[in-house]
Motif scaffolding. Structure first.
Motif, PDB file in Angstrom:
ATOM      1  N   TYR A 180       0.839  -1.199   0.000  1.00 22.90           N
ATOM      2  CA  TYR A 180       0.000   0.000   0.000  1.00 22.90           C
ATOM      3  C   TYR A 180       0.878   1.254   0.000  1.00 22.90           C
ATOM      4  N   GLU A 181       1.894   1.267   0.868  1.00 24.87           N
ATOM      5  CA  GLU A 181       2.773   2.440   0.949  1.00 24.87           C
ATOM      6  C   GLU A 181       3.558   2.647  -0.335  1.00 24.87           C
ATOM      7  N   VAL A 182       3.944   1.564  -1.014  1.00 24.05           N
ATOM      8  CA  VAL A 182       4.603   1.701  -2.312  1.00 24.05           C
ATOM      9  C   VAL A 182       3.666   2.423  -3.278  1.00 24.05           C
ATOM     10  N   MET A 183       2.404   2.001  -3.321  1.00 24.97           N
ATOM     11  CA  MET A 183       1.453   2.643  -4.224  1.00 24.97           C
ATOM     12  C   MET A 183       1.219   4.100  -3.849  1.00 24.97           C
ATOM     13  N   VAL A 184       1.174   4.395  -2.556  1.00 25.12           N
ATOM     14  CA  VAL A 184       1.011   5.787  -2.124  1.00 25.12           C
ATOM     15  C   VAL A 184       2.186   6.627  -2.598  1.00 25.12           C
ATOM     16  N   ARG A 185       3.406   6.154  -2.366  1.00 24.44           N
ATOM     17  CA  ARG A 185       4.587   6.919  -2.783  1.00 24.44           C
ATOM     18  C   ARG A 185       4.591   7.139  -4.299  1.00 24.44           C
ATOM     19  N   ARG A 196      11.998  12.445   3.847  1.00 24.88           N
ATOM     20  CA  ARG A 196      10.808  13.262   4.073  1.00 24.88           C
ATOM     21  C   ARG A 196      10.316  13.976   2.840  1.00 24.88           C
ATOM     22  N   SER A 197      10.998  13.898   1.739  1.00 24.51           N
ATOM     23  CA  SER A 197      10.518  14.592   0.546  1.00 24.51           C
ATOM     24  C   SER A 197       9.240  13.929   0.063  1.00 24.51           C
ATOM     25  N   GLY A 198       8.294  14.740  -0.317  1.00 27.46           N
ATOM     26  CA  GLY A 198       7.035  14.219  -0.848  1.00 27.46           C
ATOM     27  C   GLY A 198       6.108  13.659   0.212  1.00 27.46           C
ATOM     28  N   GLU A 199       6.280  14.084   1.462  1.00 26.79           N
ATOM     29  CA  GLU A 199       5.383  13.595   2.512  1.00 26.79           C
ATOM     30  C   GLU A 199       3.949  13.997   2.216  1.00 26.79           C
ATOM     31  N   ALA A 200       3.053  13.103   2.521  1.00 23.37           N
ATOM     32  CA  ALA A 200       1.637  13.406   2.361  1.00 23.37           C
ATOM     33  C   ALA A 200       0.998  13.498   3.736  1.00 23.37           C
ATOM     34  N   VAL A 201       0.050  14.355   3.866  1.00 25.06           N
ATOM     35  CA  VAL A 201      -0.620  14.552   5.147  1.00 25.06           C
ATOM     36  C   VAL A 201      -1.647  13.461   5.431  1.00 25.06           C
ATOM     37  N   THR A 202      -2.301  12.961   4.419  1.00 22.96           N
ATOM     38  CA  THR A 202      -3.440  12.062   4.647  1.00 22.96           C
ATOM     39  C   THR A 202      -3.127  10.599   4.510  1.00 22.96           C
ATOM     40  N   HIS A 203      -1.934  10.218   4.152  1.00 24.08           N
ATOM     41  CA  HIS A 203      -1.657   8.806   3.923  1.00 24.08           C
ATOM     42  C   HIS A 203      -0.942   8.266   5.115  1.00 24.08           C
ATOM     43  N   TRP A 231      -3.585   1.917  -9.804  1.00 29.21           N
ATOM     44  CA  TRP A 231      -4.335   3.124  -9.435  1.00 29.21           C
ATOM     45  C   TRP A 231      -5.705   2.745  -8.871  1.00 29.21           C
ATOM     46  N   ASP A 232      -6.380   1.809  -9.525  1.00 30.48           N
ATOM     47  CA  ASP A 232      -7.701   1.371  -9.054  1.00 30.48           C
ATOM     48  C   ASP A 232      -7.608   0.742  -7.667  1.00 30.48           C
ATOM     49  N   ALA A 233      -6.596  -0.106  -7.456  1.00 35.64           N
ATOM     50  CA  ALA A 233      -6.415  -0.762  -6.156  1.00 35.64           C
ATOM     51  C   ALA A 233      -6.158   0.275  -5.066  1.00 35.64           C
ATOM     52  N   LEU A 234      -5.351   1.274  -5.378  1.00 35.88           N
ATOM     53  CA  LEU A 234      -5.053   2.325  -4.396  1.00 35.88           C
ATOM     54  C   LEU A 234      -6.308   3.131  -4.076  1.00 35.88           C
ATOM     55  N   ARG A 235      -7.059   3.516  -5.091  1.00 30.85           N
ATOM     56  CA  ARG A 235      -8.298   4.286  -4.852  1.00 30.85           C
ATOM     57  C   ARG A 235      -9.297   3.489  -4.010  1.00 30.85           C
ATOM     58  N   THR A 236      -9.325   2.184  -4.195  1.00 28.51           N
ATOM     59  CA  THR A 236     -10.246   1.333  -3.439  1.00 28.51           C
ATOM     60  C   THR A 236      -9.783   1.145  -1.999  1.00 28.51           C
ATOM     61  N   ALA A 237      -8.480   0.951  -1.809  1.00 25.70           N
ATOM     62  CA  ALA A 237      -7.946   0.667  -0.473  1.00 25.70           C
ATOM     63  C   ALA A 237      -7.769   1.918   0.387  1.00 25.70           C
ATOM     64  N   ALA A 238      -7.519   3.060  -0.231  1.00 28.32           N
ATOM     65  CA  ALA A 238      -7.200   4.277   0.535  1.00 28.32           C
ATOM     66  C   ALA A 238      -8.263   4.645   1.569  1.00 28.32           C
ATOM     67  N   PRO A 239      -9.553   4.637   1.247  1.00 22.96           N
ATOM     68  CA  PRO A 239     -10.543   5.003   2.267  1.00 22.96           C
ATOM     69  C   PRO A 239     -10.528   4.056   3.473  1.00 22.96           C
ATOM     70  N   VAL A 240     -10.343   2.773   3.219  1.00 24.24           N
ATOM     71  CA  VAL A 240     -10.297   1.798   4.319  1.00 24.24           C
ATOM     72  C   VAL A 240      -9.066   2.052   5.187  1.00 24.24           C
ATOM     73  N   HIS A 241      -7.935   2.289   4.541  1.00 28.88           N
ATOM     74  CA  HIS A 241      -6.702   2.543   5.292  1.00 28.88           C
ATOM     75  C   HIS A 241      -6.803   3.830   6.108  1.00 28.88           C
ATOM     76  N   SER A 284       1.970   7.190  -6.253  1.00 30.23           N
ATOM     77  CA  SER A 284       0.880   8.114  -6.601  1.00 30.23           C
ATOM     78  C   SER A 284       1.264   9.561  -6.313  1.00 30.23           C
ATOM     79  N   GLU A 285       2.073   9.775  -5.307  1.00 28.88           N
ATOM     80  CA  GLU A 285       2.496  11.134  -4.949  1.00 28.88           C
ATOM     81  C   GLU A 285       3.607  11.660  -5.859  1.00 28.88           C
ATOM     82  N   SER A 286       4.112  10.798  -6.736  1.00 30.68           N
ATOM     83  CA  SER A 286       5.167  11.184  -7.679  1.00 30.68           C
ATOM     84  C   SER A 286       4.685  10.964  -9.114  1.00 30.68           C
ATOM     85  N   ASP A 287       3.473  11.385  -9.377  1.00 32.41           N
ATOM     86  CA  ASP A 287       2.882  11.255 -10.715  1.00 32.41           C
ATOM     87  C   ASP A 287       2.870   9.820 -11.219  1.00 32.41           C
TER      88      ASP A 287
END
Length: 173
Positions: A52-57, A166-173, A115-125, A59-62
């Motif tokens: 999940y964290e791999v997908m978040v990182r 710390r580069s590219g830190e996201a607040v919500t993930h 992308w689809d898996a991340l969008r689906t899992a993000a709200p649960v996480h 997603s935060e880098s285009d």
């Protein structure tokens, strides 16, 4: 700073009872928190917290990053990230390609399925993070936790082989 491997060191500054209780609560709490977040993702989506964290990182880098940068951003070894990304590639979540910039580097890129898996899992996480941590603390206590963990990261980041954690830190993930 003392060196625990130096036999000539002076006696350690032992923790008092309150510090020991806090330390043990921290260890137990972080272990249980990570286990629960991992279990939620595995049970619902068949993915690990690291995946999940791999997908978040990504997603935060285009949607793509160099593999070395990805490993550094997660404070994981390059071999661990290589194995994780290889597993995710077999599942169709990411793909690896040559870097068009220098052809030596390898890029990890989120696929449409990723992308689809991340969008689906993000709200649960995110709901899990809220339920198991954020909403249990007052805003003042949560801000104190932020300050403490920033201080820990500031102290230890210099010892890490990659200092761009710390580069590219996201607040919500």
């Amino acid at each position: 700073m003392s060196d625990p491997d130096d036999p000539g060191e002076v006696e350690p500054r032992w923790l008092d009872a309150a510090q020991q209780q806090t330390w043990r609560a921290f260890l137990l709490g972080t272990t249980l928190l990570n286990d629960r977040l991992e279990d939620d993702l595995r049970r619902r989506f068949g993915m690990s917290l690291v995946e999940y964290e791999v997908m978040v990182r990504l997603s935060e880098s285009d949607g793509q990053m160099r593999m070395a940068q990805l490993a550094d951003s997660l404070a994981h070894s390059r071999s661990r990230i290589t194995h994780t990304v290889a597993r995710m590639e077999r599942e169709g979540l990411v793909e690896r390609t040559e870097s068009p910039e220098d052809r030596r580097g390898v890029l990890a890129r989120l696929t449409d399925q990723g992308w689809d898996a991340l969008r689906t899992a993000a709200p649960v996480h995110v709901n899990g993070v809220r339920d198991y941590l954020v909403d249990l603390a007052s805003p003042e206590d949560f801000a104190a936790l932020h300050r403490v963990m920033d201080a820990v990261a500031d102290r230890l980041i210099g010892d890490h082989p990659a200092r761009e954690l710390r580069s590219g830190e996201a607040v919500t993930h």
